[in-house]
Design a protein around this motif. Structure first.
Motif, PDB file in Angstrom:
ATOM      1  N   GLU A 165       0.835  -1.209   0.000  1.00 45.53           N
ATOM      2  CA  GLU A 165       0.000   0.000   0.000  1.00 45.53           C
ATOM      3  C   GLU A 165       0.868   1.256   0.000  1.00 45.53           C
ATOM      4  N   GLN A 185      -0.172  13.957   1.198  1.00 45.45           N
ATOM      5  CA  GLN A 185      -0.797  13.523  -0.059  1.00 45.45           C
ATOM      6  C   GLN A 185      -0.978  12.011  -0.104  1.00 45.45           C
ATOM      7  N   LYS A 188      -3.941  11.045   2.004  1.00 46.20           N
ATOM      8  CA  LYS A 188      -5.203  11.369   1.328  1.00 46.20           C
ATOM      9  C   LYS A 188      -5.540  10.302   0.289  1.00 46.20           C
ATOM     10  N   SER A 189      -4.521   9.878  -0.498  1.00 47.48           N
ATOM     11  CA  SER A 189      -4.792   8.883  -1.528  1.00 47.48           C
ATOM     12  C   SER A 189      -5.130   7.525  -0.907  1.00 47.48           C
ATOM     13  N   SER A 191      -6.633   7.106   1.987  1.00 41.87           N
ATOM     14  CA  SER A 191      -7.969   7.157   2.591  1.00 41.87           C
ATOM     15  C   SER A 191      -9.065   7.033   1.547  1.00 41.87           C
ATOM     16  N   ARG A 192      -8.761   7.414   0.296  1.00 40.37           N
ATOM     17  CA  ARG A 192      -9.741   7.278  -0.786  1.00 40.37           C
ATOM     18  C   ARG A 192      -9.844   5.846  -1.285  1.00 40.37           C
ATOM     19  N   ALA A 193      -8.792   5.079  -1.120  1.00 38.90           N
ATOM     20  CA  ALA A 193      -8.758   3.716  -1.657  1.00 38.90           C
ATOM     21  C   ALA A 193      -9.682   2.776  -0.905  1.00 38.90           C
TER      22      ALA A 193
END
Length: 193
Positions: A165, A185, A188-189, A191-193
């Motif tokens: 990850e 950043q 953030k990416s 947490s979107r996954a």
């Protein structure tokens, strides 16, 4: 007075951690760069420290490297820069990035740090010229990019993300990103996954 602490990490309350050394818990304020490198609770930690004695408190500050601690000591000698502002600077950019900004006299990089205005940034550049940036050669500037990506990767793994990850999140980052922005950043990416 207290130059180094080795013990068991028992608490994390950013920006403060607590380290148990022989049954005594030491509260230590650390920059976010050091906090991101902290292992899980119950693990052994080793920190370089600086003890600040004020009229109203004795405050222990901890750092993951000697370079970070010496940068902190240089920062608190600057007129108008206290320990909290110095921690904020080291949380917003690595010691190497700060040295690079001082060497290049880049006010714009310093004012991006919360609590640092234009006048404070100019004072830092003036008073630290030749002190922080003197040792930074061209090789230090070139190696800053790969190290920042490695630091982001290690920070994500320390926060509990798997190597896979973390690697995927780091690959998506721009090449010239600094550590703190890279971590933000990447989180953030993830947490979107």
């Amino acid at each position: 007075m207290i130059g180094r602490i080795r013990g068991t990490l028992i608490e994390k309350q950013p920006p403060t951690i607590c380290v148990d050394v022989g049954g005594v818990g030491y509260e230590i304020d650390v920059p976010m760069s050091t906090l991101y490198q902290m292992p899980e609770l119950g693990a052994q930690v080793n920190l370089f420290t600086h003890l600040a004695i004020r009229e109203d408190a004795h405050v222990l500050f901890g750092f993951s490297s000697l370079n970070e601690r010496s940068t902190f000591k240089a920062l608190i000698k600057v007129t108008g820069i206290g320990a909290r502002t110095a921690l904020s600077l080291l949380s917003g950019m690595s010691a190497e990035e700060l040295a690079d900004a001082i060497t290049r006299q880049e006010t714009s990089r310093l004012v991006k740090i919360p609590g640092i205005g234009k006048k404070t940034a100019e004072r830092l550049l003036l008073e630290l010229r030749g002190k922080l940036g003197a040792d930074l050669g061209s090789s230090g500037t070139v190696s800053a990019v790969p190290n920042s990506r490695d630091d982001v990767l290690h920070a994500l793994e320390a926060l509990g993300y798997s190597s896979k990850e973390a690697s995927i999140a780091v690959k998506a980052l721009p090449d010239d990103i600094d550590v703190s922005e890279g971590i933000k950043q990447a989180l953030k990416s993830l947490s979107r996954a």
